[in-house]
Design an enzyme around this catalytic site. Sequence first.
Site, PDB file in Angstrom:
ATOM      1  N   HIS A  66      24.494  28.330 -47.670  1.00  0.00           N
ATOM      2  CA  HIS A  66      24.097  27.223 -48.134  1.00  0.00           C
ATOM      3  C   HIS A  66      23.936  26.265 -46.946  1.00  0.00           C
ATOM      4  CE1 HIS A  66      26.109  28.741 -51.862  1.00  0.00           C
ATOM      5  NE2 HIS A  66      24.802  28.732 -52.367  1.00  0.00           N
ATOM      6  N   GLY A  70      17.973  31.524 -49.219  1.00  0.00           N
ATOM      7  CA  GLY A  70      18.566  32.772 -48.169  1.00  0.00           C
ATOM      8  C   GLY A  70      17.925  34.000 -48.409  1.00  0.00           C
ATOM      9  N   GLN A  82      20.284  32.914 -66.053  1.00  0.00           N
ATOM     10  CA  GLN A  82      20.151  34.192 -65.117  1.00  0.00           C
ATOM     11  C   GLN A  82      21.367  34.771 -65.122  1.00  0.00           C
ATOM     12  OE1 GLN A  82      19.840  31.189 -61.618  1.00  0.00           O
ATOM     13  NE2 GLN A  82      20.706  32.741 -60.389  1.00  0.00           N
ATOM     14  N   GLU A  94      28.555  28.607 -45.843  1.00  0.00           N
ATOM     15  CA  GLU A  94      28.133  28.583 -44.664  1.00  0.00           C
ATOM     16  C   GLU A  94      26.508  28.909 -44.747  1.00  0.00           C
ATOM     17  OE1 GLU A  94      27.351  26.802 -41.263  1.00  0.00           O
ATOM     18  OE2 GLU A  94      29.209  26.620 -42.189  1.00  0.00           O
ATOM     19  N   GLY A 116      25.975  25.856 -56.599  1.00  0.00           N
ATOM     20  CA  GLY A 116      27.350  25.379 -55.989  1.00  0.00           C
ATOM     21  C   GLY A 116      28.018  26.382 -55.432  1.00  0.00           C
ATOM     22  N   GLN A 176      14.906  37.733 -54.914  1.00  0.00           N
ATOM     23  CA  GLN A 176      14.519  36.670 -55.733  1.00  0.00           C
ATOM     24  C   GLN A 176      13.496  35.678 -54.943  1.00  0.00           C
ATOM     25  OE1 GLN A 176      17.730  33.640 -56.774  1.00  0.00           O
ATOM     26  NE2 GLN A 176      17.522  32.839 -54.969  1.00  0.00           N
ATOM     27  N   SER A 199      28.722  34.989 -49.440  1.00  0.00           N
ATOM     28  CA  SER A 199      28.081  35.130 -50.720  1.00  0.00           C
ATOM     29  C   SER A 199      29.192  33.986 -51.476  1.00  0.00           C
ATOM     30  CB  SER A 199      27.926  36.160 -51.354  1.00  0.00           C
ATOM     31  OG  SER A 199      27.828  36.300 -52.504  1.00  0.00           O
ATOM     32  N   SER A 200      28.870  33.380 -52.709  1.00  0.00           N
ATOM     33  CA  SER A 200      29.842  32.860 -53.483  1.00  0.00           C
ATOM     34  C   SER A 200      30.858  33.928 -54.019  1.00  0.00           C
ATOM     35  CB  SER A 200      29.346  32.114 -54.565  1.00  0.00           C
ATOM     36  OG  SER A 200      28.299  31.319 -53.628  1.00  0.00           O
TER      37      SER A 200
HETATM   38  O1  PAF Z   1      20.063  31.587 -55.429  1.00  0.00           O
HETATM   39  C1  PAF Z   1      20.565  30.822 -56.188  1.00  0.00           C
HETATM   40  O2  PAF Z   1      21.531  30.266 -56.049  1.00  0.00           O
HETATM   41  C2  PAF Z   1      20.045  30.820 -57.534  1.00  0.00           C
HETATM   42  O3  PAF Z   1      19.391  31.880 -57.946  1.00  0.00           O
HETATM   43  C3  PAF Z   1      19.140  29.634 -57.742  1.00  0.00           C
HETATM   44  C4  PAF Z   1      17.678  29.960 -56.644  1.00  0.00           C
HETATM   45  C5  PAF Z   1      19.798  28.284 -57.196  1.00  0.00           C
HETATM   46  C6  PAF Z   1      18.418  29.435 -59.153  1.00  0.00           C
HETATM   47  O4  PAF Z   1      19.669  29.187 -60.122  1.00  0.00           O
END
Ligand code: PAF
Length: 284
Positions: free
Chosen positions: A37, A147, A61, A35, A31, A153, A185-186
Amino acid sequence: MQTIKIIKKMRAFSNKLRSEGRTIGFVPTMGALHEGHLSLVRRSKSENDVTVVSIFINPTQFGPEEDFEQYPRNMESDLGKLSGLSTDAVFIPDDTEMYPEGPAVSVHTGHIGEILCGASRPGHFDGVATVVARLFNAVMPNRTYFGQKDYQQTVVIKKMVREQGLDAEIIVCPIIREPDGLAISSRNAYLNTGERKAAAVLHKALKHGEDLMKKGADDPSQVIKEMEKVIGSEPLAEPEYVEIVSPEDLSSMIKISIPACLCLAVKIGTTRLIDNVIVQKNAG
Ligand code: PAF
């Protein structure tokens, strides 16, 4: 836009599409959509019959001292942005749906999840891999879009997909940047005005490293030192790591060979930001 909260319903939705031979593009998110996402959603829409976006702030996480509680939550505005892009479905499970028996059975990412960001965030990549595996199981996508900003990741998830023989294509999309180079970034929402200005130093350091490498610098420790000098010129910035690694498997380099991934994590005030650049051979 369909809103789906239950894994069983998500799988039924996807099973039907797959049985009709339609392709599913998937954008997993936590969430606070920006831009970056939205660029993934647009790409998925251009390459698939149907696009599903998940919104789930994954507790596994986040470390105990991390920002799970403060993480920005803007469901209404997120849904508005997604329906504005004509997203087909949004999957919004809750904790008990994703972790009905707690997170006990989890994916272990090993060394690749313990280096770089994993060194200061123990368990982070296990949490990411665990939730992504569960999301794949629910959404059953043909293609999934991530991204490049969270580069480690993407490498961890590709490795998991290979090792577990999952039927999911991973597509890594370019970093979207602000005009001064800051990767969107958020977590940029945590920065005050002075910190926001200072945060441009991450990209400045990466560009400097890239320039040196393009001019032929091949000693990683020299290039890293030069990049640290750039970060050191910004009083609000505290580097956590600056590394040059292979984009393939994140292994470190004794001598720089291109392609190479320049990556860093820097604290600006109390906000930890990450960024990277993949240095490619000059075209031509
Ligand atoms: O990149 C993210 O926003 C998170 O690490 C993900 C891939 C949605 C997993 O929770």
